[in-house]
Motif scaffolding. Sequence first.
Motif, PDB file in Angstrom:
ATOM      1  N   GLY A 334       0.823  -1.200   0.000  1.00 44.00           N
ATOM      2  CA  GLY A 334       0.000   0.000   0.000  1.00 44.00           C
ATOM      3  C   GLY A 334       0.856   1.248   0.000  1.00 44.00           C
ATOM      4  O   GLY A 334       2.081   1.187  -0.128  1.00 44.00           O
ATOM      5  N   ALA A 335       0.193   2.376   0.173  1.00 38.66           N
ATOM      6  CA  ALA A 335       0.881   3.663   0.166  1.00 38.66           C
ATOM      7  C   ALA A 335       0.463   4.472   1.380  1.00 38.66           C
ATOM      8  O   ALA A 335      -0.707   4.483   1.772  1.00 38.66           O
ATOM      9  N   ARG A 336       1.449   5.166   1.940  1.00 36.79           N
ATOM     10  CA  ARG A 336       1.224   6.080   3.048  1.00 36.79           C
ATOM     11  C   ARG A 336       1.339   7.495   2.515  1.00 36.79           C
ATOM     12  O   ARG A 336       2.293   7.829   1.824  1.00 36.79           O
ATOM     13  N   ILE A 337       0.348   8.325   2.866  1.00 39.15           N
ATOM     14  CA  ILE A 337       0.321   9.683   2.371  1.00 39.15           C
ATOM     15  C   ILE A 337       0.293  10.642   3.553  1.00 39.15           C
ATOM     16  O   ILE A 337      -0.650  10.639   4.357  1.00 39.15           O
ATOM     17  N   SER A 338       1.322  11.457   3.674  1.00 38.47           N
ATOM     18  CA  SER A 338       1.395  12.431   4.764  1.00 38.47           C
ATOM     19  C   SER A 338       0.387  13.547   4.548  1.00 38.47           C
ATOM     20  O   SER A 338       0.026  13.882   3.412  1.00 38.47           O
ATOM     21  N   ILE A 339      -0.044  14.137   5.636  1.00 33.81           N
ATOM     22  CA  ILE A 339      -0.936  15.291   5.577  1.00 33.81           C
ATOM     23  C   ILE A 339      -0.079  16.551   5.516  1.00 33.81           C
ATOM     24  O   ILE A 339       0.718  16.823   6.410  1.00 33.81           O
ATOM     25  N   GLY A 340      -0.255  17.308   4.436  1.00 35.86           N
ATOM     26  CA  GLY A 340       0.500  18.538   4.265  1.00 35.86           C
ATOM     27  C   GLY A 340      -0.391  19.750   4.395  1.00 35.86           C
ATOM     28  O   GLY A 340      -1.417  19.736   5.087  1.00 35.86           O
ATOM     29  N   ALA A 341      -0.023  20.805   3.708  1.00 40.99           N
ATOM     30  CA  ALA A 341      -0.854  22.002   3.650  1.00 40.99           C
ATOM     31  C   ALA A 341      -2.062  21.724   2.764  1.00 40.99           C
ATOM     32  O   ALA A 341      -2.043  20.794   1.948  1.00 40.99           O
ATOM     33  N   PRO A 342      -3.151  22.500   2.897  1.00 40.10           N
ATOM     34  CA  PRO A 342      -4.361  22.230   2.112  1.00 40.10           C
ATOM     35  C   PRO A 342      -4.111  22.094   0.615  1.00 40.10           C
ATOM     36  O   PRO A 342      -4.670  21.189  -0.037  1.00 40.10           O
ATOM     37  N   GLU A 343      -3.276  22.941   0.042  1.00 38.06           N
ATOM     38  CA  GLU A 343      -3.002  22.861  -1.394  1.00 38.06           C
ATOM     39  C   GLU A 343      -2.353  21.519  -1.748  1.00 38.06           C
ATOM     40  O   GLU A 343      -2.686  20.897  -2.774  1.00 38.06           O
ATOM     41  N   GLU A 344      -1.434  21.068  -0.919  1.00 41.35           N
ATOM     42  CA  GLU A 344      -0.778  19.784  -1.153  1.00 41.35           C
ATOM     43  C   GLU A 344      -1.775  18.634  -1.051  1.00 41.35           C
ATOM     44  O   GLU A 344      -1.778  17.708  -1.877  1.00 41.35           O
ATOM     45  N   ASN A 345      -2.624  18.694  -0.050  1.00 38.09           N
ATOM     46  CA  ASN A 345      -3.619  17.644   0.140  1.00 38.09           C
ATOM     47  C   ASN A 345      -4.612  17.609  -1.019  1.00 38.09           C
ATOM     48  O   ASN A 345      -5.021  16.528  -1.465  1.00 38.09           O
ATOM     49  N   ASP A 346      -4.989  18.774  -1.511  1.00 36.81           N
ATOM     50  CA  ASP A 346      -5.909  18.827  -2.650  1.00 36.81           C
ATOM     51  C   ASP A 346      -5.281  18.200  -3.891  1.00 36.81           C
ATOM     52  O   ASP A 346      -5.968  17.525  -4.678  1.00 36.81           O
ATOM     53  N   ALA A 347      -3.993  18.427  -4.095  1.00 34.82           N
ATOM     54  CA  ALA A 347      -3.303  17.836  -5.242  1.00 34.82           C
ATOM     55  C   ALA A 347      -3.324  16.313  -5.150  1.00 34.82           C
ATOM     56  O   ALA A 347      -3.555  15.614  -6.151  1.00 34.82           O
ATOM     57  N   PHE A 348      -3.096  15.787  -3.938  1.00 34.53           N
ATOM     58  CA  PHE A 348      -3.160  14.343  -3.759  1.00 34.53           C
ATOM     59  C   PHE A 348      -4.572  13.821  -3.987  1.00 34.53           C
ATOM     60  O   PHE A 348      -4.773  12.813  -4.679  1.00 34.53           O
ATOM     61  N   LEU A 349      -5.567  14.494  -3.416  1.00 34.24           N
ATOM     62  CA  LEU A 349      -6.948  14.032  -3.553  1.00 34.24           C
ATOM     63  C   LEU A 349      -7.389  14.006  -5.012  1.00 34.24           C
ATOM     64  O   LEU A 349      -8.170  13.133  -5.417  1.00 34.24           O
ATOM     65  N   ALA A 350      -6.888  14.928  -5.812  1.00 34.64           N
ATOM     66  CA  ALA A 350      -7.234  14.941  -7.240  1.00 34.64           C
ATOM     67  C   ALA A 350      -6.707  13.691  -7.929  1.00 34.64           C
ATOM     68  O   ALA A 350      -7.389  13.086  -8.774  1.00 34.64           O
ATOM     69  N   VAL A 351      -5.496  13.273  -7.577  1.00 29.95           N
ATOM     70  CA  VAL A 351      -4.939  12.045  -8.156  1.00 29.95           C
ATOM     71  C   VAL A 351      -5.744  10.837  -7.695  1.00 29.95           C
ATOM     72  O   VAL A 351      -6.104   9.967  -8.486  1.00 29.95           O
ATOM     73  N   ALA A 352      -6.023  10.768  -6.389  1.00 38.36           N
ATOM     74  CA  ALA A 352      -6.761   9.623  -5.844  1.00 38.36           C
ATOM     75  C   ALA A 352      -8.150   9.514  -6.469  1.00 38.36           C
ATOM     76  O   ALA A 352      -8.642   8.410  -6.734  1.00 38.36           O
ATOM     77  N   LYS A 353      -8.777  10.650  -6.697  1.00 33.63           N
ATOM     78  CA  LYS A 353     -10.135  10.646  -7.262  1.00 33.63           C
ATOM     79  C   LYS A 353     -10.153  10.077  -8.682  1.00 33.63           C
ATOM     80  O   LYS A 353     -11.087   9.371  -9.072  1.00 33.63           O
ATOM     81  N   SER A 354      -9.085  10.366  -9.440  1.00 33.45           N
ATOM     82  CA  SER A 354      -9.057   9.947 -10.843  1.00 33.45           C
ATOM     83  C   SER A 354      -8.464   8.533 -11.011  1.00 33.45           C
ATOM     84  O   SER A 354      -8.554   7.967 -12.102  1.00 33.45           O
ATOM     85  N   PHE A 355      -7.869   7.992  -9.952  1.00 39.79           N
ATOM     86  CA  PHE A 355      -7.229   6.671 -10.075  1.00 39.79           C
ATOM     87  C   PHE A 355      -8.282   5.580  -9.933  1.00 39.79           C
ATOM     88  O   PHE A 355      -9.044   5.561  -8.959  1.00 39.79           O
ATOM     89  N   PRO A 356      -8.355   4.656 -10.883  1.00 42.80           N
ATOM     90  CA  PRO A 356      -9.340   3.562 -10.778  1.00 42.80           C
ATOM     91  C   PRO A 356      -8.979   2.631  -9.635  1.00 42.80           C
ATOM     92  O   PRO A 356      -7.876   2.080  -9.605  1.00 42.80           O
ATOM     93  N   HIS A 357      -9.884   2.500  -8.672  1.00 40.25           N
ATOM     94  CA  HIS A 357      -9.590   1.661  -7.519  1.00 40.25           C
ATOM     95  C   HIS A 357     -10.706   0.660  -7.302  1.00 40.25           C
ATOM     96  O   HIS A 357     -11.837   0.821  -7.781  1.00 40.25           O
ATOM     97  N   ARG A 358     -10.385  -0.381  -6.557  1.00 44.46           N
ATOM     98  CA  ARG A 358     -11.311  -1.513  -6.359  1.00 44.46           C
ATOM     99  C   ARG A 358     -11.753  -1.536  -4.914  1.00 44.46           C
ATOM    100  O   ARG A 358     -11.154  -2.178  -4.061  1.00 44.46           O
ATOM    101  N   ASP A 359     -12.782  -0.783  -4.592  1.00 43.07           N
ATOM    102  CA  ASP A 359     -13.311  -0.770  -3.224  1.00 43.07           C
ATOM    103  C   ASP A 359     -14.828  -0.798  -3.267  1.00 43.07           C
ATOM    104  O   ASP A 359     -15.419  -0.349  -4.238  1.00 43.07           O
TER     105      ASP A 359
END
Length: 359
Positions: A334-359
């Motif tokens: 798996g992957a561990r994602i640190s919590i950064g500043a809001p702009e950094e977190n938003d950039a990560f969330l955009a990637v996660a949202k677009s990545f096809p995942h199996r949940d």
Amino acid sequence: MSEATTPRFRSVLDRFVAYKPGKVVVSPEGRSFKLSSNESPHGPLPSVVDAIAEAAENINRYPDNNATALTEAIAGFCGVPADHVAVGCGSVGMTQMLLEAVAEPGAEVVYAWRSFEAYPLLVALSGATSAQVALREETHDLAAMADAITDRTRLVFICNPNNPTGTAVRRAEIEAFLDRVPSDCLVVLDEAYREYVRDDEVPDGLTLYGDRPNLAILRTFSKAYGLAGLRIGFLVAHPLVAGAIRKTFLPFSVNSVAQAAGIASLAATDELLERVEGTVKERDRVRSALLADGWTVPPTEANFVWLRLGDRTMEFSAACDAQGVSVRPFAGEGARISIGAPEENDAFLAVAKSFPHRD
């Protein structure tokens, strides 16, 4: 003259993979968000910067090898006697000191897996043998860890909250575990992320060690206090344990600038913890957004979130890299994602949202 050969090294190095720090990546647009090392997104407070600047004027002198003022400041902050405190070069340095004090060939060290990735490296270098106990539902299985203790077990690490999953074990579980541990086996409660805990049932280790001479509490200034670059860690334990650990201290390894910064940071704790509260709110926002997008994210009491990705871990990491977001992947897990500043977190969330995942 004999035929030239290479120097003889310890055999453990043949199977040893050195620690790899979190990387920095840059997107084609020049963006770079480092969410791979669980660092604070905030720089030191002005009062801490002032203390660093003042201490820097005397770096031609050796530091106080006993770190007397820092030790007394930590003792006062924790409400314990000074002889219950040992300091070292970050919690990793403290971990090495602990192993130097208790480990040797034939000894065993028990810890959960996956947990802090430095544990197996440092145990191997100490000459001891690792006894890894699988996580259960992404957290420590303390009953199984107690079962794993043998007469060769010298040390047990409990990383609480656990790195990299962020999960935490609660007081009743820890106390039941401690009741099963032999009195000659040292238990180390590694609380590197203690300041981020908001679950009232997750105990402050300082409330547990008082009547348990075989329990030690490990803390760091690298995370919530934002001093990762200066490397300060400390341990609180009964004097017999703390004294033994101090004997393994590499002389002058906690430098004078670090000592001054640690003292100033403790004096500014209230101000620093306001920043921590902001990180906690961002952590909850990030986890909620991931859950809303269909990800499975275990509850976290640290300054990071964990995604169990299995064989798609490196693919996900590459997708993050492409957008200038570095995360910490553990191939096949798996992957561990640190919590950064809001702009950094938003950039990560955009990637996660677009990545096809199996949940």
